[in-house]
Design a protein around this motif. Structure first.
Motif, PDB file in Angstrom:
ATOM      1  N   SER A   1      -1.411   8.914   9.467  1.00 33.82           N
ATOM      2  CA  SER A   1      -1.910   8.120  10.569  1.00 33.82           C
ATOM      3  C   SER A   1      -3.335   8.213  10.389  1.00 33.82           C
ATOM      4  CB  SER A   1      -1.368   8.431  11.811  1.00 33.82           C
ATOM      5  OG  SER A   1      -1.699  10.178  12.088  1.00 33.82           O
ATOM      6  N   HIS A   2      -4.125   9.274   9.746  1.00 33.48           N
ATOM      7  CA  HIS A   2      -5.466   9.333   9.699  1.00 33.48           C
ATOM      8  C   HIS A   2      -6.032   8.160   8.702  1.00 33.48           C
ATOM      9  CE1 HIS A   2      -5.314  14.024  10.182  1.00 33.48           C
ATOM     10  NE2 HIS A   2      -4.771  13.331  11.154  1.00 33.48           N
ATOM     11  N   GLU A   3      -5.039   7.489   8.053  1.00 37.06           N
ATOM     12  CA  GLU A   3      -5.880   6.510   7.307  1.00 37.06           C
ATOM     13  C   GLU A   3      -4.872   5.148   7.548  1.00 37.06           C
ATOM     14  OE1 GLU A   3      -4.782   6.568   2.967  1.00 37.06           O
ATOM     15  OE2 GLU A   3      -3.859   8.336   3.153  1.00 37.06           O
ATOM     16  N   SER A   4      -3.933   5.269   8.091  1.00 34.96           N
ATOM     17  CA  SER A   4      -3.112   3.899   8.339  1.00 34.96           C
ATOM     18  C   SER A   4      -3.426   3.269   9.757  1.00 34.96           C
ATOM     19  CB  SER A   4      -1.626   4.178   8.427  1.00 34.96           C
ATOM     20  OG  SER A   4      -0.697   3.043   8.585  1.00 34.96           O
ATOM     21  N   SER A   5      -3.677   2.360   9.994  1.00 35.10           N
ATOM     22  CA  SER A   5      -3.970   1.705  11.244  1.00 35.10           C
ATOM     23  C   SER A   5      -2.594   1.160  11.888  1.00 35.10           C
ATOM     24  CB  SER A   5      -4.774   0.258  11.187  1.00 35.10           C
ATOM     25  OG  SER A   5      -4.289  -0.533   9.979  1.00 35.10           O
TER      26      SER A   5
ATOM     27  N   GLU B   1       0.201  12.961   8.895  1.00 32.44           N
ATOM     28  CA  GLU B   1      -1.058  12.965   8.429  1.00 32.44           C
ATOM     29  C   GLU B   1      -1.523  11.645   7.829  1.00 32.44           C
ATOM     30  OE1 GLU B   1      -4.166  14.997   6.560  1.00 32.44           O
ATOM     31  OE2 GLU B   1      -2.693  15.717   7.956  1.00 32.44           O
TER      32      GLU B   1
ATOM     33  N   ARG C   1       0.841  -1.181  -0.011  1.00 37.07           N
ATOM     34  CA  ARG C   1      -0.006   0.136   0.044  1.00 37.07           C
ATOM     35  C   ARG C   1       0.803   1.340   0.051  1.00 37.07           C
ATOM     36  NH1 ARG C   1      -4.689   2.212   2.422  1.00 37.07           N
ATOM     37  NH2 ARG C   1      -4.891   4.418   1.454  1.00 37.07           N
TER      38      ARG C   1
ATOM     39  N   TYR D   1       1.023   4.950   0.988  1.00 31.24           N
ATOM     40  CA  TYR D   1       0.317   6.062   1.706  1.00 31.24           C
ATOM     41  C   TYR D   1       0.991   7.200   1.297  1.00 31.24           C
ATOM     42  CZ  TYR D   1      -1.514   2.356   4.823  1.00 31.24           C
ATOM     43  OH  TYR D   1      -1.938   1.235   5.302  1.00 31.24           O
TER      44      TYR D   1
END
Length: 404
Positions: free
Chosen positions: A94-98, A92, A77, A79
């Protein structure tokens, strides 16, 4: 007394016990394998970080179905985050990565052409301060084209584009015509007074073997592939131009970075025919001089190689023929160096470290001219002396046409 001895032993045992106070579980980390830095809108920093997809890789397949999805998932992936600084752009993500991004396994750093031309000094501070980034293993590149396309180019030989890049870097000694440089050396060159940094060049190239046959819905191979080619020269922290593959090896000869490759030159007495020498080992040194006419840099190169291919009837069993081949392939090496020096002087980038060599030999004189070195470098005389030697000629002495 017994109580004191027990207490001392207990304290010693506690000191020797390994602690796990800063332990990080693998399940919560996203291992960044490659990172690209670009300029976004309003001069924002744009970061692309490539992270493996463990759900796909765990199944042993190059493509699988991620739980909750209805289509095949990629094994990685990319990011993307944007912010005023590198650290802000990474947060930033971290808003979409778990998973928390972890950089200890990162081996590829790509600057976009726009970022490199405007200057990379501001973004290097984070890379220097980070305790996770391994500066000796992270290779620096400048992208021709969009970095995001490079990090999303599939290849049948590697699961991740980042791994494909790393594999190509490992085999750079096959030609020595591209120049990946560790981040540590890139940073060191920026700190030196008489040497400019350089970086490798990476691009997406068309795949000539990807041909769609009539009736097929897809090509058997990807239409594009990742290619490492040439070098990018910097003046201070700004990129000023590119070297082609021949010029790049000319640079690497001087820097003692030629690990192998081949030298092709005209076959003596045989019009249109070629001779190929495989480079086995080489070393070089720079000897500065101060003369009445100005500064002279003499580059001395010693090279050994094996004769691997001869076109045409050439009797290499004769010592005089080998001597002529030595002379010709020494001249070919010298031409590569001269071509690279001419291009670097034209661009005003002393990536060879001529100024640094002068500083080491003439420290007092260097103090007088170091401020003017950018203006002096394009006009210095560079002499190239090459001693080349063929060690082995292979299993054939006389060619078949000369055996009768």
């Amino acid at each position: 007394m017994k109580c004191r001895i027990r207490l001392i032993i207990l304290v010693l045992l506690i000191c020797l016990t390994a602690g796990c106070w800063d332990m990080r579980e693998v399940e919560v980390l996203g291992y960044v394998m490659a990172m690209a830095i670009d300029r976004g809108p309003q001069e924002q920093i744009r970061i692309i970080a490539q992270v493996p997809n463990p759900r796909v890789l765990g199944g042993g397949e190059r493509g699988g179905v991620t739980p909750g999805a209805s289509i095949a998932a990629k094994p990685y992936r990319n990011y993307e985050g944007t912010g005023p600084t590198v650290f802000d752009a990474l947060r930033e993500i971290s808003h979409e990565s778990s998973r928390r991004l972890f950089f200890a396994q990162n081996r590829t750093l790509i600057f976009s052409k726009t970022m490199a031309e405007k200057g990379v000094y501001d973004v290097l501070d984070f890379l220097k301060r980070s305790v996770e980034i391994r500066r000796g293993l992270t290779m620096v590149f400048v992208a021709r084209g969009e970095p995001v396309k490079i990090l999303d180019t599939p290849n049948p030989h590697a699961i991740l584009p980042a791994l494909r890049i790393d594999d190509i870097v490992r085999w750079r000694g096959q030609t020595s015509r591209f120049a990946p440089v560790p981040l540590s050396r890139f940073l060191e060159a920026l700190s030196l007074e008489g040497q400019e940094p350089y970086a490798g060049v990476i691009e997406v190239a068309s795949n000539p073997t990807a041909q769609v046959k009539e009736g097929e819905k897809a090509a058997p191979e990807p239409s594009s592939t990742i290619r490492l080619t040439g070098a990018a020269l910097f003046r201070n922290d700004r990129m000023v131009g590119f070297l082609d593959e021949t010029e790049t090896r000319g640079l690497l000869w001087v820097l003692n970075e030629v690990r192998g490759g081949q030298i092709v030159f005209p076959c003596p007495g045989q019009e249109g025919k070629k001779v190929t020498i495989e480079i086995i080992r080489a070393n070089a040194k720079i000897e500065p001089e101060i003369t009445e006419d100005g500064i002279i840099m003499t580059v001395k190169i010693q090279e050994e190689g094996n004769l691997v291919e001869v076109e045409g009837p050439l009797d290499v069993s004769k010592p005089e023929v080998i001597k002529e081949l030595d002379r010709l392939h020494a001249a070919a090496i010298g031409n590569e160096v001269k071509t690279a020096v001419y291009k670097a002087q034209e661009l005003g980038s002393d990536a060879f470290g001529f100024g640094e060599a002068f500083r080491r030999k003439f420290p007092r004189e260097w103090k007088k001219i170091k401020k003017d070195w950018p203006e002096i470098f394009p006009g210095i005389e560079v002499r190239v002396q090459v001693v080349a030697h063929i060690r082995r000629i292979g299993m054939v002495g006389k060619p078949p046409l000369l055996t009768h």
